[in-house]
Structures are given as C-alpha cells and as structure tokens.
Design an enzyme around this catalytic site. Structure first.
Site, short mmCIF file in Angstrom:
data_model
loop_
_atom_site.label_atom_id
_atom_site.label_comp_id
_atom_site.label_asym_id
_atom_site.label_seq_id
_atom_site.Cartn_x
_atom_site.Cartn_y
_atom_site.Cartn_z
N HIS A 39 4.77 0.17 0.23
CA HIS A 39 5.54 -0.64 1.18
C HIS A 39 4.70 -1.78 1.73
CE1 HIS A 39 3.61 2.56 3.53
NE2 HIS A 39 3.63 1.74 4.58
N HIS A 69 0.83 -1.20 0.00
CA HIS A 69 0.00 0.00 0.00
C HIS A 69 0.87 1.26 0.00
CE1 HIS A 69 1.02 -0.47 4.24
NE2 HIS A 69 0.66 0.79 4.45
N ASP A 97 0.49 4.98 1.83
CA ASP A 97 -0.25 5.41 3.02
C ASP A 97 -1.43 6.32 2.67
OD1 ASP A 97 1.25 4.04 4.91
OD2 ASP A 97 2.71 5.66 5.11
N ARG A 131 4.77 6.28 14.19
CA ARG A 131 4.73 6.89 12.88
C ARG A 131 4.13 8.28 12.92
NH1 ARG A 131 0.65 5.35 7.97
NH2 ARG A 131 -0.54 6.94 9.07
#
Length: 308
Positions: free
Chosen positions: A262, A104, A106, A277
């Site tokens: 990623h 995907h 983000d 994150r």
C-alpha cells in the site's frame, strides 16, 4: 466474484476493482459479533485482499477487541513508541511526522510481519490523503513465466534502515520533527531475508514479498539487486492490480498484509491526517521451496510476543 449478502448476518460485500478491494456493509465492529460474522469478514479479506467499512465509531478498546477476533496482536511497532497505556496502537499522524508515502508491505524488516492490518480514520484532510493498495498475488501471476520461475528462487533482504527513509524525509530534511521520527524508526536496525515469493498460509496463493524495505537480492551485486527489485516491483504497482480509497472519518480499512502493498498519498500539504493502526501477528513467511524467512539482525520477539 459477485456481490453477496448473507441472510444470517446481513453482511454485504461489494467489489471495488477487478483484482482487489471490497466494501463491507451491515457490520458494526464495536458490537458483539458472532463467530459466523467474523468468519465471513475474514473470508472477504482473504478474497479481496483489502476491505473497507464506513462509519465505525471505534476507540482504542473496541478496535483492539475487534482485531483480536482475527488473531493475537503485535505491539504497535517494533521501534516506534505507542501512546501511554495503548501498547497495540501505532499512531499514523502527520503532525507527528508519520507519513508512509512509499509502496510497502507492513514491517517486512522483521521475520514475522503482520498477517492483517486494521487502520481506523480519525482525522481526514478536506482534500487528498487517499491510500492505494496493490494485490501482490495477481501481480505474481502477471509475471512472464521465466521471470516468475526466477522470482520463485530468489531471496531478498529487507531492512528498516534503507534508502526509502532518506527519500521520504529528503524534501523536508530540515524539519526537526520528521528527523526525530526517522531517528526513532531506525533506533534498532532490523534485517530479514525473505523469499521473494511466499506461499500464503491460509489460501496457499503465491505472492511477491517486496516493497520499500527490500534492499538486496541474496547472491547478486547491489546494482543487479536494485534492477531485479525494480523490475518485480513494477509489476505490483501496475494500475490493474490496485484499488484507491478516498477516506472519510471513521472508515476502517482491513488488509491482508501477506498479499498486498500500500501507498498513503502525501498530497494534503499542511492539513492534518491521522489514523490509528493495530496489527494481527503473522507467521514466518515460507517460500515456494519450503524455506522460511531468516532474521539476520535485530531481535523482534517482543514485538509479536502475544502470538508466541
């Protein structure tokens, strides 16, 4: 591009693979960095799509302070809650049901996906838990010319309420924690129509906009949509477009979310894996024809309000 060291800032950049990935040395992201150092880090991200820095002793405040040097931040996530008093943080914690074991980019289900993502490794399992990144620019240019011309004209609807979520949780559908995380993830449903190929706002490179949130191709049947998305996605995840990172505690990865996908590999069983994150707000993607992405469902303004 050759490995480089700046005599002014003592930053080293070491390539890790042929098309993507570099390790940066000589930088302490908890320190007060000069504008020149930040500019070199930014350029390394743009050049290599994802960069890695070892031994970064970040806490929430220092991670946010460093990330803000790259641009205004989004909230931690459009639907998932952040820890108290840490609104810019998303916890990627296997003990809380957080796993991202699918390809995907983000947050492509909103109309302004992040520009950069910064992930700090806090707990790493003794074996497994690597992450793979793919370069969606080199993947675009690897397409046959006719397929590239078609991709330039396609529009694709992305959503957070899609089959990938069912696949991710299917093997453990009896796990109450995982189900609760999925329910929170789709508590507000978003849909956005993006160009299949976007023009990067800083480098002007063309990159494919696909991944696990891509659902249908505008103007095509569900079956044809699945086939088109699968064909294009297969080019992105070819090994020659990827780099794999073996995490250590206190590693910091920074990637250009406008030029990558990623996949966090779930191969560590019941071991604990935790990352923290933060994301830098990005602009509305624009296609080769100049048409921007269009939000179809869900209001995401609060998510990126600090950049508005």
């Amino acid at each position: 591009m050759t490995d480089t060291i700046s005599s002014d800032t003592r930053i080293g950049v070491r390539r890790l693979a042929g098309h993507i990935g570099a390790e940066i040395t000589g930088v302490d992201t908890t320190a007060a960095l000069t504008d020149d150092t930040i500019a070199q880090i930014r350029q390394a991200i743009l050049d290599h799509k994802v960069v890695f820095l070892r031994d970064q002793g970040l806490d929430y405040a220092s991670q946010v302070a460093f990330a803000e040097r790259l641009g205004p931040l989004t909230l931690g996530h459009p639907t998932l809650s952040s820890p108290p008093d840490q609104p810019f943080l998303e916890e990627i914690d296997s003990r809380q049901g957080s796993r991202a074991n699918h390809w995907h980019t983000d947050v492509t289900f909103v109309d302004r996906p992040p520009a950069f993502t910064l992930l700090h490794a806090v707990v790493i399992p003794p074996v497994g838990g690597d992450t793979i990144w793919a370069n969606t620019v080199s993947a675009y240019w690897s397409l046959p010319q006719d397929l590239r011309d078609l991709a330039d004209r396609l529009r694709i609807v992305h959503t957070n309420d899609y089959d990938y979520a069912a696949v991710a949780y299917r093997a453990e559908r009896d796990d109450v924690l995982l189900q609760a995380k999925r329910d929170e993830f789709v508590s507000t449903v978003y849909e956005t129509e993006h160009p299949a190929v976007r023009v990067h706002p800083e480098t002007e490179e063309r990159s494919l906009v696909l991944g696990g949130f891509a659902r249908t191709v505008t103007g095509f049947s569900p079956q044809a949509s699945r086939d088109l998305i699968r064909i294009l996605q297969d080019y992105i995840t070819r090994p020659e477009h990827t780099v794999r990172w073996q995490w250590r505690v206190n590693d910091l990865a920074i990637w250009d979310n406008r030029a990558t996908q990623h996949y966090a590999i779930f191969d560590y069983g019941s071991e604990h894996r935790r990352g923290e994150r933060v994301t830098v707000a990005g602009p509305v993607p624009v296609g080769v024809d100049g048409r921007p992405s269009v939000a179809l469902k869900g209001e995401a303004t609060v998510y990126y309000a600090s950049a508005a």
